[in-house]
Design a protein around this motif. Structure first.
Motif, PDB file in Angstrom:
ATOM      1  N   CYS A 299       1.734  11.703  -9.473  1.00  0.00           N
ATOM      2  CA  CYS A 299       2.782  10.682  -9.513  1.00  0.00           C
ATOM      3  C   CYS A 299       2.310   9.412  -8.809  1.00  0.00           C
ATOM      4  N   ALA A 300       1.595   9.580  -7.696  1.00  0.00           N
ATOM      5  CA  ALA A 300       1.056   8.412  -7.003  1.00  0.00           C
ATOM      6  C   ALA A 300       0.075   7.667  -7.879  1.00  0.00           C
ATOM      7  N   LEU A 301      -0.785   8.392  -8.562  1.00  0.00           N
ATOM      8  CA  LEU A 301      -1.824   7.754  -9.365  1.00  0.00           C
ATOM      9  C   LEU A 301      -1.247   7.116 -10.625  1.00  0.00           C
ATOM     10  N   ILE A 302      -0.214   7.697 -11.198  1.00  0.00           N
ATOM     11  CA  ILE A 302       0.360   7.102 -12.406  1.00  0.00           C
ATOM     12  C   ILE A 302       1.099   5.810 -12.070  1.00  0.00           C
ATOM     13  N   ILE A 303       1.545   5.661 -10.833  1.00  0.00           N
ATOM     14  CA  ILE A 303       2.124   4.380 -10.414  1.00  0.00           C
ATOM     15  C   ILE A 303       1.062   3.296 -10.474  1.00  0.00           C
ATOM     16  N   ASN A 304      -0.137   3.593  -9.986  1.00  0.00           N
ATOM     17  CA  ASN A 304      -1.245   2.640 -10.133  1.00  0.00           C
ATOM     18  C   ASN A 304      -1.433   2.251 -11.594  1.00  0.00           C
ATOM     19  N   SER A 305      -1.451   3.250 -12.449  1.00  0.00           N
ATOM     20  CA  SER A 305      -1.695   3.023 -13.866  1.00  0.00           C
ATOM     21  C   SER A 305      -0.601   2.169 -14.492  1.00  0.00           C
ATOM     22  N   ALA A 306       0.653   2.472 -14.167  1.00  0.00           N
ATOM     23  CA  ALA A 306       1.765   1.724 -14.757  1.00  0.00           C
ATOM     24  C   ALA A 306       1.764   0.269 -14.304  1.00  0.00           C
ATOM     25  N   PHE A 307       1.471   0.029 -13.037  1.00  0.00           N
ATOM     26  CA  PHE A 307       1.447  -1.343 -12.544  1.00  0.00           C
ATOM     27  C   PHE A 307       0.290  -2.125 -13.165  1.00  0.00           C
ATOM     28  N   ALA A 308      -0.837  -1.463 -13.351  1.00  0.00           N
ATOM     29  CA  ALA A 308      -1.964  -2.133 -13.996  1.00  0.00           C
ATOM     30  C   ALA A 308      -1.622  -2.485 -15.440  1.00  0.00           C
ATOM     31  N   GLU A 309      -0.976  -1.563 -16.140  1.00  0.00           N
ATOM     32  CA  GLU A 309      -0.588  -1.826 -17.527  1.00  0.00           C
ATOM     33  C   GLU A 309       0.405  -2.982 -17.606  1.00  0.00           C
ATOM     34  N   ALA A 310       1.232  -3.149 -16.592  1.00  0.00           N
ATOM     35  CA  ALA A 310       2.189  -4.246 -16.554  1.00  0.00           C
ATOM     36  C   ALA A 310       1.553  -5.566 -16.136  1.00  0.00           C
ATOM     37  N   GLU A 311       0.248  -5.554 -15.924  1.00  0.00           N
ATOM     38  CA  GLU A 311      -0.526  -6.752 -15.567  1.00  0.00           C
ATOM     39  C   GLU A 311      -0.099  -7.336 -14.226  1.00  0.00           C
ATOM     40  N   VAL A 312       0.289  -6.441 -13.306  1.00  0.00           N
ATOM     41  CA  VAL A 312       0.472  -6.859 -11.920  1.00  0.00           C
ATOM     42  C   VAL A 312      -0.912  -7.189 -11.360  1.00  0.00           C
ATOM     43  N   PRO A 313      -1.071  -8.277 -10.627  1.00  0.00           N
ATOM     44  CA  PRO A 313      -2.399  -8.659 -10.149  1.00  0.00           C
ATOM     45  C   PRO A 313      -3.129  -7.514  -9.454  1.00  0.00           C
ATOM     46  N   GLN A 314      -4.387  -7.382  -9.786  1.00  0.00           N
ATOM     47  CA  GLN A 314      -5.200  -6.301  -9.229  1.00  0.00           C
ATOM     48  C   GLN A 314      -5.203  -6.355  -7.707  1.00  0.00           C
ATOM     49  N   GLY A 315      -4.969  -5.200  -7.101  1.00  0.00           N
ATOM     50  CA  GLY A 315      -4.996  -5.099  -5.647  1.00  0.00           C
ATOM     51  C   GLY A 315      -3.655  -5.318  -4.978  1.00  0.00           C
ATOM     52  N   LEU A 316      -2.693  -5.922  -5.684  1.00  0.00           N
ATOM     53  CA  LEU A 316      -1.410  -6.232  -5.050  1.00  0.00           C
ATOM     54  C   LEU A 316      -0.656  -4.963  -4.671  1.00  0.00           C
ATOM     55  N   ILE A 317      -0.736  -3.945  -5.519  1.00  0.00           N
ATOM     56  CA  ILE A 317      -0.139  -2.636  -5.258  1.00  0.00           C
ATOM     57  C   ILE A 317      -1.247  -1.596  -5.367  1.00  0.00           C
ATOM     58  N   ALA A 318      -1.396  -0.747  -4.363  1.00  0.00           N
ATOM     59  CA  ALA A 318      -2.429   0.284  -4.409  1.00  0.00           C
ATOM     60  C   ALA A 318      -1.866   1.599  -3.892  1.00  0.00           C
ATOM     61  N   SER A 319      -1.966   2.642  -4.692  1.00  0.00           N
ATOM     62  CA  SER A 319      -1.621   3.992  -4.243  1.00  0.00           C
ATOM     63  C   SER A 319      -2.869   4.637  -3.675  1.00  0.00           C
ATOM     64  N   LEU A 320      -2.801   5.079  -2.433  1.00  0.00           N
ATOM     65  CA  LEU A 320      -3.939   5.706  -1.776  1.00  0.00           C
ATOM     66  C   LEU A 320      -3.600   7.158  -1.430  1.00  0.00           C
ATOM     67  N   LEU A 321      -4.551   8.041  -1.625  1.00  0.00           N
ATOM     68  CA  LEU A 321      -4.408   9.432  -1.214  1.00  0.00           C
ATOM     69  C   LEU A 321      -4.950   9.553   0.205  1.00  0.00           C
ATOM     70  N   ILE A 322      -4.032   9.571   1.161  1.00  0.00           N
ATOM     71  CA  ILE A 322      -4.376   9.482   2.578  1.00  0.00           C
ATOM     72  C   ILE A 322      -3.770  10.659   3.318  1.00  0.00           C
ATOM     73  N   GLU A 323      -4.559  11.284   4.178  1.00  0.00           N
ATOM     74  CA  GLU A 323      -4.056  12.367   5.007  1.00  0.00           C
ATOM     75  C   GLU A 323      -3.110  11.812   6.082  1.00  0.00           C
TER      76      GLU A 323
ATOM     77  N   ILE B 128       0.875  -1.171   0.000  1.00  0.00           N
ATOM     78  CA  ILE B 128       0.000   0.000   0.000  1.00  0.00           C
ATOM     79  C   ILE B 128       0.913   1.221   0.000  1.00  0.00           C
ATOM     80  N   LEU B 129       0.753   2.086  -0.995  1.00  0.00           N
ATOM     81  CA  LEU B 129       1.590   3.278  -1.113  1.00  0.00           C
ATOM     82  C   LEU B 129       0.851   4.492  -0.582  1.00  0.00           C
ATOM     83  N   LYS B 130       1.440   5.129   0.429  1.00  0.00           N
ATOM     84  CA  LYS B 130       0.981   6.434   0.893  1.00  0.00           C
ATOM     85  C   LYS B 130       2.040   7.435   0.447  1.00  0.00           C
ATOM     86  N   HIS B 131       1.724   8.185  -0.611  1.00  0.00           N
ATOM     87  CA  HIS B 131       2.716   9.089  -1.171  1.00  0.00           C
ATOM     88  C   HIS B 131       2.597  10.470  -0.546  1.00  0.00           C
ATOM     89  N   ALA B 132       3.597  11.316  -0.843  1.00  0.00           N
ATOM     90  CA  ALA B 132       3.598  12.687  -0.335  1.00  0.00           C
ATOM     91  C   ALA B 132       2.423  13.458  -0.920  1.00  0.00           C
TER      92      ALA B 132
END
Length: 456
Positions: free
Chosen positions: A161-185, A151-155
């Motif tokens: 940049c956090a959201l494009i990491i989600n996109s890149a991992f999905a495009e690479a066919e990494v299993p859904q849910g294995l990596i998730a960028s969250l916008l968290i306070e 689970i990625l909590k980015h700055a």
């Protein structure tokens, strides 16, 4: 609210709402399920996915680099280099993970004994803005190979940049849910650390935040890797190639506009060669170009935030007031954007602000010493211990001195840098644990001893 604020213009170009509690809960649940399945996959399946991530990053280099520059101000050529380094690191681990993760036989007698490396689970990655892709990839590539999820909590200032990491991992066919960028306070991070579905925590950030995260993770009895602040020394002895050292010092201090934990910050120079070093150093600094980070000839972009520039300027003012000599810069650049002139402070004393505190921006402090012993003692006279550079013509002496320098890495006649083949991390207030190399890929594994005796 998460905002993309262009630090070169001070304009808000995008805004995002924080993820809802429901979204966070779903991400944790999905990550737990996905990681358990991922851990059961053969190593070659996992490394193939990491190789695909590298391919996607390389293919989308221009797009990702432009976002990095837009959100935190890194000069575009350096942003592209960050993407390329991230892609190469994925390739490196895809090709070499088996060397680090295969079972290791220990004894050869009537019993069968070996060491196995099992994944820990889902790791919470709390990442900074200064290398918004690289900092995550250098954790994620080895961690994924080892069978972990994240689970990625980015700055807060790099949401795209956090959201494009989600996109890149999905495009690479990494299993859904294995990596998730969250916008968290930030106030919601403690609950994530405490959640039983989070097995461990990795943080790159300030020492103050590292202490807070360490205390939270410690109460939850969870493994941590902390890469924190630094005030790296750049030692130039009297027998060094002074011109080469001074030219390298410009890059060592001013890459990424000086916003790097492993930037050299304290230039500790033997007084017999200090005048020459400072002269060549200032010549190089004068050639740096401050300006629009989207332009390829720009070498110094804006600082990432206005408050960071203000704090840096206060450090410079306090150091000059204490008696340091200002050789270059020393002021914010007028006009829009968070630009600060590349600054050189000479005759800095060990108790001045620029020597004691971490200066996270384009400011170099030169401290003059009378001997090699004084140089090493001064290099160690800091609460930090991330990296150190040592410049000398006596390589036999260098091999002795590197054992006396208190740092996670010492580079002789070169720039301190991170490399996937070598472990990276610090000591003292710079943190603990290691990323990269064999040590890094094993940080988030259960190093399991297996002993099998003869059948009954």
């Amino acid at each position: 609210m998460f905002r993309t604020l262009n630090p070169a213009t001070e304009e808000v170009v995008a805004s995002f709402n924080p993820d809802t509690p429901e979204r966070v809960e779903q991400a944790l649940a999905d990550a737990q399920v996905a990681q358990r399945a991922w851990a059961g996959q053969p190593l070659n399946v996992r490394t193939a996915a990491v190789a695909r991530i590298g391919e996607v990053l390389q293919r989308r280099k221009a797009e990702i680099a432009a976002l990095i520059t837009l959100e935190m101000g890194k000069p575009i050529a350096e942003a592209e280099a960050e993407v390329e380094k991230s892609a190469w690191t994925c390739r490196y681990y895809a090709e070499n993970a088996h060397r680090y993760l295969n079972d290791e036989a220990v004894l050869s007698n009537a019993s069968e004994s070996y060491v196995a490396y099992d994944p820990l689970g889902v790791v919470l990655a709390i990442m900074p803005w200064n290398y918004p892709l690289w900092q995550f990839i250098r954790f994620a590539a080895p961690a994924l190979c080892a069978g972990n999820g994240a689970i990625l909590k980015h700055a807060a200032n790099v949401p795209q940049c956090a959201l494009i990491i989600n996109s890149a991992f999905a495009e690479a066919e990494v299993p859904q849910g294995l990596i998730a960028s969250l916008l968290i306070e930030p106030e919601n991070v403690a609950a994530l650390i405490d959640d039983p579905r989070i097995a461990a925590v990795t943080l790159t950030g300030s020492t103050a935040v590292g202490k807070l995260v360490a205390s939270q993770a410690g109460r939850a009895m969870k493994k941590q890797v902390l890469e924190l602040g630094g005030s790296d020394p750049f030692i130039v002895l009297a027998d060094a190639d002074v011109e080469a050292a001074a030219k390298a010092a410009v890059k060592a201090r001013f890459s990424n506009t000086g916003q790097s934990c492993i930037s050299s910050k304290r230039f500790i120079v033997d007084e017999k060669v200090a005048d020459r070093f400072v002269a060549v150093f200032c010549e190089g600094v004068a050639k740096l170009k401050v300006g629009d980070p989207m332009q390829r000839d720009t070498t110094i972009g804006p600082m990432a935030r206005g408050n960071l520039r203000d704090e840096l300027h206060r450090q410079v003012e306090r150091t000059v007031e204490a008696g340091a000599v200002l050789k270059a810069g020393g002021q914010p650049v007028p006009g829009p954007g968070y630009f600060y002139a590349p600054t050189v402070l000479d005759h800095v004393a060990p108790d001045m602000a620029a020597a004691v505190e971490e200066t996270f921006g384009p400011v170099a402090a030169v401290l003059r010493v009378a001997s090699t012993d004084e140089a090493v003692a001064l290099a160690n006279a800091t609460e930090f211990g991330l990296g150190a550079a040592l410049w000398t013509g006596n390589l036999q002496q260098a091999k002795s001195l590197v054992r006396k320098i208190e740092a996670g890495a010492v580079f002789v006649n070169g720039l301190v840098a991170s490399d996937a083949r070598l472990p990276f991390g610090g000591i003292k207030q710079s943190g603990y644990g290691r990323e990269l190399g064999a040590a890094g890929i094993r940080e988030f594994t259960n190093v399991k001893t297996v002993w099998i005796g003869p059948a009954a």
